[in-house]
Write an enzyme that holds these catalytic residues in place. Structure first.
Site, PDB file in Angstrom:
ATOM      1  N   SER A   3       0.852  -1.187   0.000  1.00  0.00           N
ATOM      2  CA  SER A   3       0.000   0.000   0.000  1.00  0.00           C
ATOM      3  C   SER A   3       0.886   1.234   0.000  1.00  0.00           C
ATOM      4  O   SER A   3       2.053   1.185   0.359  1.00  0.00           O
ATOM      5  CB  SER A   3      -0.928  -0.009   1.213  1.00  0.00           C
ATOM      6  OG  SER A   3      -0.174   0.054   2.392  1.00  0.00           O
ATOM      7  N   ASP A   4       0.307   2.351  -0.427  1.00  0.00           N
ATOM      8  CA  ASP A   4       1.088   3.572  -0.581  1.00  0.00           C
ATOM      9  C   ASP A   4       0.414   4.743   0.119  1.00  0.00           C
ATOM     10  O   ASP A   4       0.068   5.727  -0.496  1.00  0.00           O
ATOM     11  CB  ASP A   4       1.281   3.870  -2.070  1.00  0.00           C
ATOM     12  CG  ASP A   4       2.317   4.955  -2.284  1.00  0.00           C
ATOM     13  OD1 ASP A   4       3.067   5.252  -1.349  1.00  0.00           O
ATOM     14  OD2 ASP A   4       2.369   5.508  -3.394  1.00  0.00           O
ATOM     15  N   LYS A   5       0.223   4.617   1.408  1.00  0.00           N
ATOM     16  CA  LYS A   5      -0.442   5.668   2.168  1.00  0.00           C
ATOM     17  C   LYS A   5       0.477   6.874   2.385  1.00  0.00           C
ATOM     18  O   LYS A   5       0.034   8.004   2.408  1.00  0.00           O
ATOM     19  CB  LYS A   5      -0.904   5.111   3.510  1.00  0.00           C
ATOM     20  CG  LYS A   5      -1.740   6.065   4.324  1.00  0.00           C
ATOM     21  CD  LYS A   5      -2.234   5.375   5.576  1.00  0.00           C
ATOM     22  CE  LYS A   5      -3.049   6.338   6.422  1.00  0.00           C
ATOM     23  NZ  LYS A   5      -3.455   5.730   7.668  1.00  0.00           N
TER      24      LYS A   5
END
Length: 129
Positions: A3-5
């Site tokens: 994920s790329d939060k």
């Protein structure tokens, strides 16, 4: 699953924090690309998992499927040595974790000769080694 939060993917700073092998969950500690910081432990109980067969075999398989390398380079701004991956940014966390359990890229490459490589294809959605 990635994920790329907080920009980890877009900035190329993704790290491995968990690993599952043979129905066992492991934690991968450390920061950045430095394989000398942190270690792999069993989530349940916190026992050192450096020599667990499941961990070793899973990370070896990951290294064998990877073209990414990890080496120390001198930071041009600070003059300090830092670890830097070269290759696919999504493979770098696998290589770093493998180094934490003593898999060395040079030795793996020597012991397990790559016979063939079929590059990644978006139509096949895979790479073959």
């Amino acid at each position: 699953i990635c994920s790329d939060k907080t920009g980890t993917l877009t900035e190329g700073k993704m790290t491995m924090v968990h690993l599952w092998s043979a129905f066992v969950k492991y934690d991968v500690a450390g920061k950045g690309f430095d394989p000398t910081v942190g270690k792999v432990t069993r989530t349940s109980g916190g026992a050192d998992a450096t020599n667990d067969v499941g961990v070793k075999s899973t990370l070896l398989a990951g290294m064998l499927c990877s073209n990414t390398t990890l080496s120390q380079v001198k930071d041009p701004d600070t003059g300090e040595m830092k670890w830097e991956p070269k290759g696919n940014s999504s493979e770098a966390p696998i290589v770093v974790a493998a180094r934490k359990v003593d898999w060395q890229t040079d030795q793996v490459t020597k012991d397990y000769k790559r016979v063939i490589e079929v590059p990644f294809s978006s139509s096949r959605k895979m790479m073959l080694t």
